[in-house]
Design a protein around this motif. Structure first.
Motif, PDB file in Angstrom:
ATOM      1  N   SER A 130      95.426  25.271  57.522  1.00  0.00           N
ATOM      2  CA  SER A 130      94.282  26.170  57.710  1.00  0.00           C
ATOM      3  C   SER A 130      94.685  27.409  58.500  1.00  0.00           C
ATOM      4  O   SER A 130      95.702  27.412  59.207  1.00  0.00           O
ATOM      5  CB  SER A 130      93.128  25.452  58.417  1.00  0.00           C
ATOM      6  N   LEU A 142      89.962  29.509  56.600  1.00  0.00           N
ATOM      7  CA  LEU A 142      90.561  29.317  55.277  1.00  0.00           C
ATOM      8  C   LEU A 142      91.302  27.988  55.289  1.00  0.00           C
ATOM      9  O   LEU A 142      92.193  27.767  56.107  1.00  0.00           O
ATOM     10  CB  LEU A 142      91.528  30.457  54.961  1.00  0.00           C
ATOM     11  N   THR A 143      90.931  27.116  54.381  1.00  0.00           N
ATOM     12  CA  THR A 143      91.533  25.782  54.324  1.00  0.00           C
ATOM     13  C   THR A 143      92.278  25.610  53.010  1.00  0.00           C
ATOM     14  O   THR A 143      91.700  25.779  51.924  1.00  0.00           O
ATOM     15  CB  THR A 143      90.462  24.693  54.448  1.00  0.00           C
ATOM     16  N   GLY A 144      93.563  25.294  53.103  1.00  0.00           N
ATOM     17  CA  GLY A 144      94.389  25.082  51.916  1.00  0.00           C
ATOM     18  C   GLY A 144      95.048  23.719  51.955  1.00  0.00           C
ATOM     19  O   GLY A 144      94.455  22.743  52.443  1.00  0.00           O
ATOM     20  N   THR A 145      96.284  23.693  51.523  1.00  0.00           N
ATOM     21  CA  THR A 145      97.074  22.463  51.545  1.00  0.00           C
ATOM     22  C   THR A 145      98.386  22.759  52.245  1.00  0.00           C
ATOM     23  O   THR A 145      99.148  23.632  51.813  1.00  0.00           O
ATOM     24  CB  THR A 145      97.364  21.961  50.120  1.00  0.00           C
ATOM     25  N   VAL A 194      92.497  28.581  47.907  1.00  0.00           N
ATOM     26  CA  VAL A 194      92.090  27.929  49.155  1.00  0.00           C
ATOM     27  C   VAL A 194      90.572  28.034  49.274  1.00  0.00           C
ATOM     28  O   VAL A 194      89.900  28.713  48.488  1.00  0.00           O
ATOM     29  CB  VAL A 194      92.780  28.565  50.386  1.00  0.00           C
ATOM     30  N   HIS A 195      90.035  27.377  50.280  1.00  0.00           N
ATOM     31  CA  HIS A 195      88.587  27.357  50.488  1.00  0.00           C
ATOM     32  C   HIS A 195      88.244  28.184  51.728  1.00  0.00           C
ATOM     33  O   HIS A 195      88.964  28.143  52.731  1.00  0.00           O
ATOM     34  CB  HIS A 195      88.095  25.918  50.676  1.00  0.00           C
ATOM     35  N   ALA A 208      99.042  25.091  49.155  1.00  0.00           N
ATOM     36  CA  ALA A 208      98.114  26.223  48.954  1.00  0.00           C
ATOM     37  C   ALA A 208      98.048  26.929  50.302  1.00  0.00           C
ATOM     38  O   ALA A 208      97.413  26.436  51.247  1.00  0.00           O
ATOM     39  CB  ALA A 208      96.756  25.722  48.515  1.00  0.00           C
ATOM     40  N   ASP A 209      98.736  28.046  50.403  1.00  0.00           N
ATOM     41  CA  ASP A 209      99.037  28.673  51.698  1.00  0.00           C
ATOM     42  C   ASP A 209      97.866  29.509  52.232  1.00  0.00           C
ATOM     43  O   ASP A 209      97.579  30.596  51.708  1.00  0.00           O
ATOM     44  CB  ASP A 209     100.279  29.543  51.543  1.00  0.00           C
ATOM     45  N   PRO A 210      97.212  29.076  53.291  1.00  0.00           N
ATOM     46  CA  PRO A 210      96.106  29.855  53.852  1.00  0.00           C
ATOM     47  C   PRO A 210      96.565  31.073  54.636  1.00  0.00           C
ATOM     48  O   PRO A 210      95.777  31.989  54.862  1.00  0.00           O
ATOM     49  CB  PRO A 210      95.398  28.842  54.759  1.00  0.00           C
ATOM     50  N   ALA A 263      89.687  33.915  49.012  1.00  0.00           N
ATOM     51  CA  ALA A 263      90.092  32.511  49.110  1.00  0.00           C
ATOM     52  C   ALA A 263      90.304  31.921  47.725  1.00  0.00           C
ATOM     53  O   ALA A 263      91.329  31.250  47.463  1.00  0.00           O
ATOM     54  CB  ALA A 263      89.028  31.717  49.871  1.00  0.00           C
TER      55      ALA A 263
END
Length: 396
Positions: free
Chosen positions: A251, A191-194, A286-287, A205-207, A281
């Motif tokens: 992440s 999971l990839t966020g910011t 998040v991605h 953006a909390d993973p 996600a």
């Protein structure tokens, strides 16, 4: 107790010593050079035609007698595990960080004891293939041997294998028709966020929060998507994210073990896990990336061969020492791939049920040497029956 079992019991000391020698010198997947050389040398000395190096470090010993056309395969595994031994046995591992924690040393010794007896006294008409496989412990040694032409070089009408199991009375043989062991797949979900400051989550953006929610959501796959009468396991064994309490990481990574006892359920699990990862996600901004790695297949024992294997056990040990239809296990075994190519059956032999007996893959585990006579006698009787005048039962 049969004459055959008595005879093998009287000469089993050689193979107890051999088993303990293998135990002292464990080798990991595809590194079984010493073990495979020992196996090959023994087989050649007893008159087998030996194929070395199949699948890297695999060995096949072939013995042909008479003019019979039936062909039988018996398989044992040879590899050890990266575990520091704590058994305290005089024959404990001499290699730090490695041990035979699953009893493959014992499986090899049982099949070698049978090999010698069959070479010297075996009564059969046909072709016997003894398959000593590397890399069962997650390495897919069965696939490597088949890719190298195992069943093209050594055709088999049926294949059988045996594994010890702690918790079952020593020497008891356990059979199961149908799905006997689970598939085993692996997934890594990233999971990839910011990332950002822990005090200012509105700018990130909390993973981690997404990962926590996903762990819980994944539990619904088995409880709400899989038929309650089917078995499935979704385990999140690792969740890694961040290193400081006041930093939102960029992440988070989840590591999953996914198991099923049915091919359709296996496919459903993959579909639902991937869909949940993407949906969760997206809901957290998040991605998600899902890396799915197919592992071992569902191990399915074919009906006719399992019925035959049971008959052999009943003749050898009697009904008091045989379980005709044991429960399935959610552990996995790459003999499943051989059974996808050739009919056959996989059985268990009890390693003992005394208090304190260690389960396989435990630092204190050790193979029960009392099983060498029983296991080898079973292989001898099965080979002589399968390759004898009566042969195996007709397939339906």
């Amino acid at each position: 107790m049969t004459y055959l079992l008595d005879a093998l019991q009287a000469r089993v000391g050689e193979f107890v010593s051999l088993r303990r020698d293998i135990h002292r010198h464990p080798e990991l997947a595809f590194e079984e050079h010493r073990t495979s050389a020992l196996v090959a040398d023994k087989l050649e000395g007893w008159g087998y035609t030996v194929h070395r190096g199949l699948g890297g470090t695999g060995v096949v010993g072939t013995l042909q007698r008479g003019r019979g056309t039936r062909r039988l395969g018996l398989r044992a595994d040879m590899d050890a595990l990266p575990i520091e031994e704590a058994s305290g046995a005089d024959w404990r591992s001499q290699r730090p960080g490695l041990m035979h924690a699953c009893g493959h040393d014992g499986h090899t010794a049982m099949l070698l004891a049978a090999a010698r007896h069959l070479a010297e006294q075996g009564r059969f008409d046909g072709t016997l293939n003894l398959i000593f496989q590397p890399a069962e412990e997650g390495g897919g040694g069965a696939l490597r041997m088949m890719a190298d032409g195992l069943f093209e070089h050594h055709p088999c009408d049926a294949v059988f294998a045996m594994h010890n199991m702690p918790g079952i009375p020593q020497g008891r043989l356990v059979f199961r028709e149908g799905a006997a062991m689970a598939s085993s797949d692996y997934a890594t979900i990233t999971l990839t966020g910011t990332g950002g400051h822990g005090a200012l989550p509105q700018h990130a953006a909390d993973p981690v929060v997404a990962a926590a929610s996903l762990v819980m959501a994944l539990q619904t796959v088995v409880s709400r998507n899989v038929d309650p009468l089917q078995a499935a396991v979704v385990t999140v064994g690792a969740l890694n994210a961040g290193r400081a309490n006041n930093v939102i990481p960029a992440s988070a990574t989840l590591e999953l073990s996914v198991r099923a006892l049915d091919r359709e359920v296996r496919a459903l699990l993959e579909k639902r896990i991937k869909a949940l990862a993407q949906a969760q996600a997206e809901s957290f901004g998040v991605h998600a990336r899902v890396d799915w790695r197919a592992g071992y297949a569902v191990l399915v024992n074919t009906p006719a061969e399992t019925a035959f294997a049971r008959e052999v056990a009943l003749e050898l040990l009697g009904p008091g020492q045989v379980t005709l239809q044991g429960p399935p296990l959610t552990g996995s075994e790459d003999f499943a791939f051989m059974l996808e190519r050739v009919p056959g059956s996989y059985l268990f032999i009890g390693n003992g049920d005394a208090p304190g007996n260690c389960m396989v893959h435990h630092p204190g585990y050790d193979f029960n040497d009392d099983n060498i006579a029983i296991g080898s006698a079973y292989w001898v009787k099965l080979a002589e029956r399968f390759l004898g005048e009566e042969g195996p039962p007709a397939r339906q």
